[in-house]
Scaffold this active site. Structure first.
Site, PDB file in Angstrom:
ATOM      1  N   ALA A 204       0.838  -1.207   0.000  1.00  0.00           N
ATOM      2  CA  ALA A 204       0.000   0.000   0.000  1.00  0.00           C
ATOM      3  C   ALA A 204       0.873   1.257   0.000  1.00  0.00           C
ATOM      4  O   ALA A 204       0.527   2.255  -0.646  1.00  0.00           O
ATOM      5  CB  ALA A 204      -0.939   0.001   1.200  1.00  0.00           C
TER       6      ALA A 204
ATOM      7  N   GLY B  58       2.086   1.592  -3.454  1.00  0.00           N
ATOM      8  CA  GLY B  58       0.896   1.773  -4.286  1.00  0.00           C
ATOM      9  C   GLY B  58       0.313   3.170  -4.171  1.00  0.00           C
ATOM     10  O   GLY B  58      -0.168   3.744  -5.154  1.00  0.00           O
ATOM     11  N   ASP B  59       0.355   3.734  -2.974  1.00  0.00           N
ATOM     12  CA  ASP B  59      -0.110   5.103  -2.764  1.00  0.00           C
ATOM     13  C   ASP B  59       0.690   6.060  -3.638  1.00  0.00           C
ATOM     14  O   ASP B  59       0.130   6.923  -4.322  1.00  0.00           O
ATOM     15  CB  ASP B  59       0.036   5.474  -1.284  1.00  0.00           C
ATOM     16  N   GLY B  60       1.994   5.879  -3.646  1.00  0.00           N
ATOM     17  CA  GLY B  60       2.862   6.759  -4.432  1.00  0.00           C
ATOM     18  C   GLY B  60       2.646   6.597  -5.927  1.00  0.00           C
ATOM     19  O   GLY B  60       2.552   7.588  -6.657  1.00  0.00           O
TER      20      GLY B  60
END
Length: 154
Positions: free
Chosen positions: A32, A35-37
């Site tokens: 995550a 993935g956020d980035g």
């Protein structure tokens, strides 16, 4: 052939060497995190590709699409399209026990968003960037069309 930022894991391996750990063993919160980035970068790239404007407008447009509630809505739209493997990654991320929470999100939206980000991170690290972008496109659907209309009016 030119490489893009989506080829970054491969480029980093070429430039810095070393083997990459098996991403199936990564904590869902680590997935995550990356993935956020990468999701933020995809959305920022889409926004900027439509022309230059004031940074605060760019930020508002981006924030509307990367906030937890928007990611929660997006994963709801994608559930039918996910493979078994992708669904398993999403569920691992959604069910991970995080000790933080987004300030303007419900716990349900935050957990679903964490699952979505874990899926984005998994696909990115796995090198399945076309699949990642395809899911983002499908998930944005009408939302992207509405953003474009707002942009055209502004």
């Amino acid at each position: 052939m030119e490489k893009s930022v989506m080829d970054l894991p491969e480029i980093l391996k070429e430039q810095f060497g070393g083997e990459t750990a098996d991403i199936r063993t990564y904590s869902p919160l680590v997935l995550a995190y990356i993935g956020d980035g990468i999701y933020d970068l995809v959305i920022r790239t889409l926004i900027v590709r439509h022309g230059s404007c004031q940074p605060n407008k760019l930020h508002k447009r981006t924030s509307a699409l990367v906030k937890a509630s928007a990611q929660s809505e997006m994963i709801d739209k994608l559930m039918e399209s996910l493979t078994e493997e992708e669904l398993a990654v999403y569920k691992r991320g959604r069910n991970a026990k995080s000790y933080t929470m987004a300030k303007n999100a419900t716990m349900k939206d935050y957990r679903k968003a964490t699952g979505f980000e874990a899926l984005m991170g998994y696909l990115y690290l796995k090198g399945e960037t076309e699949r990642l972008v395809s899911l983002v496109r499908e998930g944005l659907g009408d939302t992207w069309a509405e953003e474009k209309k707002e942009e055209d009016r502004a």
